[in-house]
Design a protein around this motif. Structure first.
Motif, short mmCIF file in Angstrom:
data_model
loop_
_atom_site.label_atom_id
_atom_site.label_comp_id
_atom_site.label_asym_id
_atom_site.label_seq_id
_atom_site.Cartn_x
_atom_site.Cartn_y
_atom_site.Cartn_z
N ILE A 1 -61.68 -12.14 -38.10
CA ILE A 1 -61.73 -11.33 -39.32
C ILE A 1 -60.84 -10.11 -39.07
O ILE A 1 -61.07 -9.36 -38.12
CB ILE A 1 -63.16 -10.87 -39.65
N ILE A 2 -59.82 -9.92 -39.90
CA ILE A 2 -58.88 -8.82 -39.72
C ILE A 2 -59.14 -7.76 -40.77
O ILE A 2 -59.10 -8.03 -41.97
CB ILE A 2 -57.42 -9.32 -39.84
N ARG A 3 -59.42 -6.54 -40.33
CA ARG A 3 -59.60 -5.42 -41.23
C ARG A 3 -59.04 -4.18 -40.54
O ARG A 3 -59.71 -3.50 -39.80
CB ARG A 3 -61.09 -5.24 -41.55
N LEU A 4 -57.77 -3.93 -40.78
CA LEU A 4 -57.07 -2.81 -40.13
C LEU A 4 -56.87 -1.63 -41.06
O LEU A 4 -56.23 -0.65 -40.69
CB LEU A 4 -55.71 -3.28 -39.60
N SER A 5 -57.39 -1.70 -42.27
CA SER A 5 -57.14 -0.66 -43.26
C SER A 5 -58.04 0.56 -43.05
O SER A 5 -58.58 0.76 -41.97
CB SER A 5 -57.31 -1.24 -44.66
N ASP B 1 -62.89 1.03 -46.08
CA ASP B 1 -62.75 -0.41 -46.33
C ASP B 1 -63.47 -1.21 -45.25
O ASP B 1 -64.13 -2.21 -45.53
CB ASP B 1 -61.29 -0.82 -46.37
N VAL B 2 -63.33 -0.77 -44.02
CA VAL B 2 -64.02 -1.45 -42.91
C VAL B 2 -65.53 -1.29 -43.06
O VAL B 2 -66.28 -2.26 -42.90
CB VAL B 2 -63.54 -0.91 -41.54
N ALA B 3 -65.97 -0.09 -43.40
CA ALA B 3 -67.41 0.17 -43.56
C ALA B 3 -68.02 -0.72 -44.64
O ALA B 3 -69.14 -1.21 -44.48
CB ALA B 3 -67.63 1.64 -43.89
N MET B 4 -67.28 -0.96 -45.72
CA MET B 4 -67.80 -1.80 -46.80
C MET B 4 -67.90 -3.27 -46.40
O MET B 4 -68.67 -4.03 -47.00
CB MET B 4 -66.94 -1.66 -48.05
N THR B 5 -67.13 -3.70 -45.41
CA THR B 5 -67.19 -5.11 -44.99
C THR B 5 -68.34 -5.38 -44.03
O THR B 5 -68.72 -6.54 -43.86
CB THR B 5 -65.88 -5.55 -44.32
N ILE B 6 -68.87 -4.37 -43.40
CA ILE B 6 -69.89 -4.58 -42.36
C ILE B 6 -71.10 -5.35 -42.86
O ILE B 6 -71.51 -6.32 -42.21
CB ILE B 6 -70.28 -3.25 -41.69
N PRO B 7 -71.72 -5.00 -43.99
CA PRO B 7 -72.87 -5.81 -44.44
C PRO B 7 -72.53 -7.28 -44.67
O PRO B 7 -73.33 -8.17 -44.37
CB PRO B 7 -73.29 -5.13 -45.75
#
Length: 89
Positions: free
Chosen positions: A8-12, A16-22
């Protein structure tokens, strides 16, 4: 078809990263037989508290070691060694 290891790539931005955690945590719990590898920046990697056992966080140093074309090449080689079966960006 089941995947053994998913990148899973999230470099932004940090938000944006925090919202993907759940979502990532939920997917990890839903597929305990799959290893998920989260590729993110160092500051964002510190957000992954109490991560599921099947989640591995890998840091991309895009402002240092992985900066520029040569740095991205090294990052790609490091990720390739992880034997990834699928990628989500």
């Amino acid at each position: 078809m089941s995947y053994r290891k998913v990148l899973i790539i999230r470099l932004s931005a940090l938000g944006d990263v925090a919202m993907t955690i759940p979502v990532v945590y939920s997917v990890c719990r839903a597929y305990p037989e799959t290893t998920f590898v989260m590729l993110t920046q160092k500051v964002a990697s510190q957000l992954f508290i109490n991560a599921p056992r099947n989640l591995q966080v890998v840091v991309a140093d895009v402002k240092g070691r992985h900066k520029g074309f040569v740095g991205l090449y090294h990052l790609a080689r490091e990720v390739r060694r992880l034997s990834i079966d699928a990628v989500a960006d």
